[in-house]
Scaffold this motif. Structure first.
Motif, PDB file in Angstrom:
ATOM      1  N   ALA A 114       0.917  -1.203  -0.006  1.00 50.83           N
ATOM      2  CA  ALA A 114       0.194  -0.077   0.026  1.00 50.83           C
ATOM      3  C   ALA A 114       0.736   1.144  -0.069  1.00 50.83           C
ATOM      4  O   ALA A 114       1.925   1.173   0.686  1.00 50.83           O
ATOM      5  N   PRO A 115       0.579   2.172  -0.533  1.00 47.37           N
ATOM      6  CA  PRO A 115       1.235   3.507  -0.742  1.00 47.37           C
ATOM      7  C   PRO A 115       1.326   4.197   0.385  1.00 47.37           C
ATOM      8  O   PRO A 115       0.364   3.865   1.429  1.00 47.37           O
ATOM      9  N   GLY A 116       2.375   5.120   0.820  1.00 46.35           N
ATOM     10  CA  GLY A 116       2.415   5.800   1.728  1.00 46.35           C
ATOM     11  C   GLY A 116       3.099   5.539   3.252  1.00 46.35           C
ATOM     12  O   GLY A 116       2.954   5.989   4.199  1.00 46.35           O
ATOM     13  N   ASN A 117       3.962   4.447   2.883  1.00 44.21           N
ATOM     14  CA  ASN A 117       4.911   4.344   3.806  1.00 44.21           C
ATOM     15  C   ASN A 117       6.322   3.741   3.366  1.00 44.21           C
ATOM     16  O   ASN A 117       6.614   3.643   2.052  1.00 44.21           O
ATOM     17  N   ASP A 118       7.236   3.692   4.216  1.00 43.62           N
ATOM     18  CA  ASP A 118       8.687   3.325   3.902  1.00 43.62           C
ATOM     19  C   ASP A 118       8.929   2.064   3.020  1.00 43.62           C
ATOM     20  O   ASP A 118       9.687   1.856   2.271  1.00 43.62           O
ATOM     21  N   ALA A 119       8.134   1.030   3.549  1.00 42.53           N
ATOM     22  CA  ALA A 119       8.170  -0.322   2.863  1.00 42.53           C
ATOM     23  C   ALA A 119       7.826  -0.420   1.564  1.00 42.53           C
ATOM     24  O   ALA A 119       8.562  -0.682   0.739  1.00 42.53           O
ATOM     25  N   HIS A 120       6.888   0.584   1.258  1.00 42.16           N
ATOM     26  CA  HIS A 120       6.205   0.801   0.041  1.00 42.16           C
ATOM     27  C   HIS A 120       7.348   1.571  -1.035  1.00 42.16           C
ATOM     28  O   HIS A 120       7.463   0.993  -2.143  1.00 42.16           O
ATOM     29  N   GLN A 121       7.932   2.630  -0.315  1.00 42.30           N
ATOM     30  CA  GLN A 121       9.114   3.516  -1.116  1.00 42.30           C
ATOM     31  C   GLN A 121      10.166   2.298  -1.588  1.00 42.30           C
ATOM     32  O   GLN A 121      10.808   2.443  -2.656  1.00 42.30           O
ATOM     33  N   VAL A 122      10.479   1.398  -0.852  1.00 43.83           N
ATOM     34  CA  VAL A 122      11.543   0.530  -1.035  1.00 43.83           C
ATOM     35  C   VAL A 122      11.235  -0.228  -2.311  1.00 43.83           C
ATOM     36  O   VAL A 122      11.854  -0.227  -3.382  1.00 43.83           O
ATOM     37  N   TRP A 123      10.113  -0.820  -2.342  1.00 43.65           N
ATOM     38  CA  TRP A 123       9.561  -1.502  -3.365  1.00 43.65           C
ATOM     39  C   TRP A 123       9.392  -0.733  -4.821  1.00 43.65           C
ATOM     40  O   TRP A 123       9.583  -1.114  -5.759  1.00 43.65           O
ATOM     41  N   ARG A 124       8.918   0.620  -4.723  1.00 44.77           N
ATOM     42  CA  ARG A 124       8.886   1.491  -5.803  1.00 44.77           C
ATOM     43  C   ARG A 124      10.187   1.804  -6.226  1.00 44.77           C
ATOM     44  O   ARG A 124      10.319   1.917  -7.393  1.00 44.77           O
ATOM     45  N   GLU A 125      11.170   2.135  -5.399  1.00 40.76           N
ATOM     46  CA  GLU A 125      12.402   2.412  -5.816  1.00 40.76           C
ATOM     47  C   GLU A 125      13.093   1.053  -6.741  1.00 40.76           C
ATOM     48  O   GLU A 125      13.854   1.320  -7.477  1.00 40.76           O
ATOM     49  N   LEU A 126      12.801  -0.056  -6.119  1.00 41.75           N
ATOM     50  CA  LEU A 126      13.307  -1.272  -6.880  1.00 41.75           C
ATOM     51  C   LEU A 126      12.306  -1.964  -8.102  1.00 41.75           C
ATOM     52  O   LEU A 126      12.696  -2.727  -8.769  1.00 41.75           O
ATOM     53  N   GLY A 127      11.298  -1.123  -8.458  1.00 42.83           N
ATOM     54  CA  GLY A 127      10.379  -1.494  -9.440  1.00 42.83           C
ATOM     55  C   GLY A 127       9.728  -2.771  -9.403  1.00 42.83           C
ATOM     56  O   GLY A 127       9.007  -3.189 -10.158  1.00 42.83           O
ATOM     57  N   ALA A 128       9.397  -3.255  -8.074  1.00 44.70           N
ATOM     58  CA  ALA A 128       8.775  -4.309  -7.855  1.00 44.70           C
ATOM     59  C   ALA A 128       7.558  -4.605  -8.113  1.00 44.70           C
ATOM     60  O   ALA A 128       6.865  -5.423  -8.355  1.00 44.70           O
ATOM     61  N   LEU A 129       6.695  -3.543  -7.943  1.00 41.81           N
ATOM     62  CA  LEU A 129       5.369  -3.297  -8.143  1.00 41.81           C
ATOM     63  C   LEU A 129       4.999  -2.556  -9.499  1.00 41.81           C
ATOM     64  O   LEU A 129       3.773  -2.091  -9.571  1.00 41.81           O
ATOM     65  N   ASP A 130       5.988  -2.277 -10.454  1.00 38.65           N
ATOM     66  CA  ASP A 130       5.411  -1.517 -11.520  1.00 38.65           C
ATOM     67  C   ASP A 130       4.589  -2.194 -12.350  1.00 38.65           C
ATOM     68  O   ASP A 130       4.601  -3.465 -12.691  1.00 38.65           O
ATOM     69  N   GLY A 131       3.431  -1.357 -12.739  1.00 35.51           N
ATOM     70  CA  GLY A 131       2.608  -2.271 -13.535  1.00 35.51           C
ATOM     71  C   GLY A 131       1.558  -3.333 -13.034  1.00 35.51           C
ATOM     72  O   GLY A 131       0.827  -3.754 -13.741  1.00 35.51           O
ATOM     73  N   LYS A 132       1.650  -3.378 -11.737  1.00 33.32           N
ATOM     74  CA  LYS A 132       0.813  -4.540 -11.123  1.00 33.32           C
ATOM     75  C   LYS A 132      -0.069  -4.347 -10.433  1.00 33.32           C
ATOM     76  O   LYS A 132      -0.331  -2.996  -9.721  1.00 33.32           O
ATOM     77  N   THR A 133      -1.402  -5.088 -10.320  1.00 33.86           N
ATOM     78  CA  THR A 133      -2.191  -5.127  -9.406  1.00 33.86           C
ATOM     79  C   THR A 133      -1.893  -5.612  -8.074  1.00 33.86           C
ATOM     80  O   THR A 133      -0.983  -6.561  -8.128  1.00 33.86           O
TER      81      THR A 133
END
Length: 566
Positions: free
Chosen positions: A85-104
């Motif tokens: 879920a957006p809005g926390n540091d764990a999510h930021q790490v996954w966004r930096e790593l592209g882990a959730l790109d284009g995914k539901t």
């Protein structure tokens, strides 16, 4: 911002040279393309280093993987992912790593369901109000304990604490103050729930099902866990921050690999590291099994910890802390997270829509004895096709049945007799078929295949000690020791420069922890290499599709339908 990190990458190939090409960025070699290794590579590339990852397997991800058979995809690792879920540091790490790109992301209203031998069940809803009403209806006599648990769950829902952005030793005064502002008001809650073992709490229930069920909120009983991680993860699930990303385990690994390659990194597969080269107490490179040598200014080992310390480095760089972890605690019962047996079931049609997506079935002692190498009398059945699309051919579905198992049992079997080893796999498959048919009459006629992976399989493909998927068990004696390895020792070994470690063998279990150790390792090594640590979110927007998984292996080429391999 991303364009200046790989300017000379395409024109320089000096990995076989002891000295790097003048005027080029420092080189970093990473051993292992699991989530921690890929994370290390991504952050090092963003920070201006040149990196190369060497991986023994043919796929990225380590245990965060999948394999295929006859059009089915068997997803091995993720059951829930902190940070969806957006809005926390764990999510930021996954966004930096592209882990959730284009995914539901798929979220469920319940964490797990537990059913006993007589068909009586308890559902652990993520909503504390719904959970409380359900539990009170099951056992009014246990009202005080039920209300205490749901009251604590509500308090955890109000807390946001995801310390995954900055290495402990490098946190600023502002960051430490922000953590204190979160922790201090809830200090008594943290202390009490961390000091109360789940089995002690569960044993207070009058209802026999609740006594057993609470231990199995995390599918099976990890034995030794306190209340805190159960409350933390259920609270994260309530916030939709513990969902299942489209593409599953290998999908996550492929996305991070794609991010890494897009930053200019390079992965070499089928490349097993045999030793870390050391000169004057400084790591200078690696030697592969084929004898080839590669050199760099810094080496990061993101593979099995014991293999690193006692194999790649021949046990030359240790300390009382390292010796305690890798000589004492690693062999102490209950310190490593248990290994698992996985039985994947390919099914024509859908699984029973009335069943929960995840159910722990409590077994009789007799049934428990029929499961080869079982450590507990329970079997987890998950309807994996509900987690993400692409796990089964059209009109079909996949179940994932698991149980904690003894690695030594399977290792000894496979070493002594491949025939007996395969025979035990058949016994697992037969048990699963019989069990499912008993619970869902007629389902056996719809089963296409049953594919078994044992703890010995995990060890062979990942090198993880004793086939453990999550390495050290959180809240065990190893927890504090590993925390000091990350914070005080800065993920280094005493007496050895130019080297650091990343991954679950230093940062404990869980994928977000593995990813964060890559971030921490780069923050530390940037100081040594004179680089500025930098990170930014991926801008990938292409919608995820199963074709992004790439070519999928068939690990052992074994199933209960065709016994042709090992």
């Amino acid at each position: 911002m991303a364009t200046d990190t790989t300017l000379r990458k395409e024109t320089v190939d000096d990995w076989g040279s002891r000295e790097r090409t003048p005027g080029t960025p420092p080189r970093v070699i990473v051993i292992g393309a699991g989530v921690a290794g890929l994370s290390t590579g991504c952050y090092a590339q963003m920070s201006g280093a040149r990196t190369r990852i060497f991986e023994k397997h043919v796929l990225p991800g380590g245990c965060c993987t999948a394999w295929s058979r006859d059009g089915y995809l068997f997803d091995y690792c993720i059951e829930w992912l902190i940070g969806t879920a957006p809005g926390n540091d764990a999510h930021q790490v996954w966004r930096e790593l592209g882990a959730l790109d284009g995914k539901t992301v798929t979220n469920f209203e319940l964490f797990n369901k537990v059913e006993d031998e007589h068909g009586r069940s308890v559902t652990f809803y993520n909503d504390p109000d719904r959970l409380e009403a359900h539990l009170l209806a099951l056992s009014p006599a246990d009202a005080p304990l039920i209300r205490a648990f749901t009251r604590d769950l509500r308090r955890f829902i109000d807390i946001e604490l995801y310390p995954f952005l900055t290495a402990p030793a490098l946190r600023t005064v502002r960051e430490r103050a922000a953590t204190l502002r979160t922790v201090l008001p809830a200090f008594r809650l943290f202390w009490r729930t961390a000091a109360t073992p789940m089995h002690v709490f569960a044993d207070k229930f009058q209802d026999p099902l609740l006594r057993r069920a609470f231990r199995n909120i995390f599918f099976q009983d990890p034995e030794g866990f306190p209340l805190l991680p159960y409350l933390f993860n259920m609270a994260a699930a309530h916030h939709l921050n513990a969902g299942f990303p489209q593409g599953g385990s290998l999908g996550l690994s492929r996305s991070v690999e794609n991010r890494y390659l897009g930053l200019g990194g390079e992965v070499t597969y089928r490349a097993r590291t045999e030793k870390i080269l050391v000169e004057n107490d400084r790591a200078i490179g690696i030697e592969l099994r084929n004898g080839r040598r590669y050199f760099a200014e810094h080496i990061v080992s993101a593979c099995d910890g014991r293999t690193t310390v006692h194999g790649l480095l021949d046990g030359r760089y240790t300390s009382p802390r390292i010796d305690k972890l890798y000589n004492d605690l690693i062999e102490r019962p209950g310190t490593l997270f248990p290994a698992v047996v996985s039985a994947f079931v390919g099914l024509r049609g859908d699984f029973d829509p009335g069943e929960a997506h995840s159910t722990t079935h409590l077994l009789t002692d007799e049934d428990g004895r029929r499961l080869p190498g079982a450590l507990q009398n329970s079997l987890v059945v998950q309807a994996r096709s509900r987690y993400s699309d692409g796990f089964a051919p059209p009109g079909r579905s996949v179940l994932h049945c698991t149980y904690f198992s003894d690695y030594a049992y399977w290792k000894e079997l496979r070493t002594r007799s491949r025939r007996e080893y395969r025979g035990r796999k058949h016994e697992v498959a037969d048990f699963v078929r019989t069990f499912l048919e008993h619970r869902h009459p007629g389902i056996n006629d719809r089963i296409d295949l049953v594919d078994i992976a044992s703890p010995a399989t995990t060890h062979r493909y990942t090198g993880n000690h004793n086939g453990s998927i999550l390495a050290w068990k959180a809240f065990s004696d190893a927890d504090d020791v590993a925390a000091r390895l990350v914070g005080k020792d800065r993920m280094r070994l005493p007496g050895l420069s130019g080297f650091s470690m990343a991954g679950q063998w230093v940062g404990m279990g869980g994928l977000i922890r593995a990813a964060s150790t890559g971030r921490f390792a780069v923050q530390y090594l940037c100081r040594e290499l004179g680089l500025e640590f930098r990170a930014w979110e991926s801008e990938g927007t292409e919608p995820w599709h199963p074709g992004m998984l790439g070519e999928l292996p068939q690990l052992d080429r074994w199933s209960a339908r065709e016994d042709t391999g090992s």
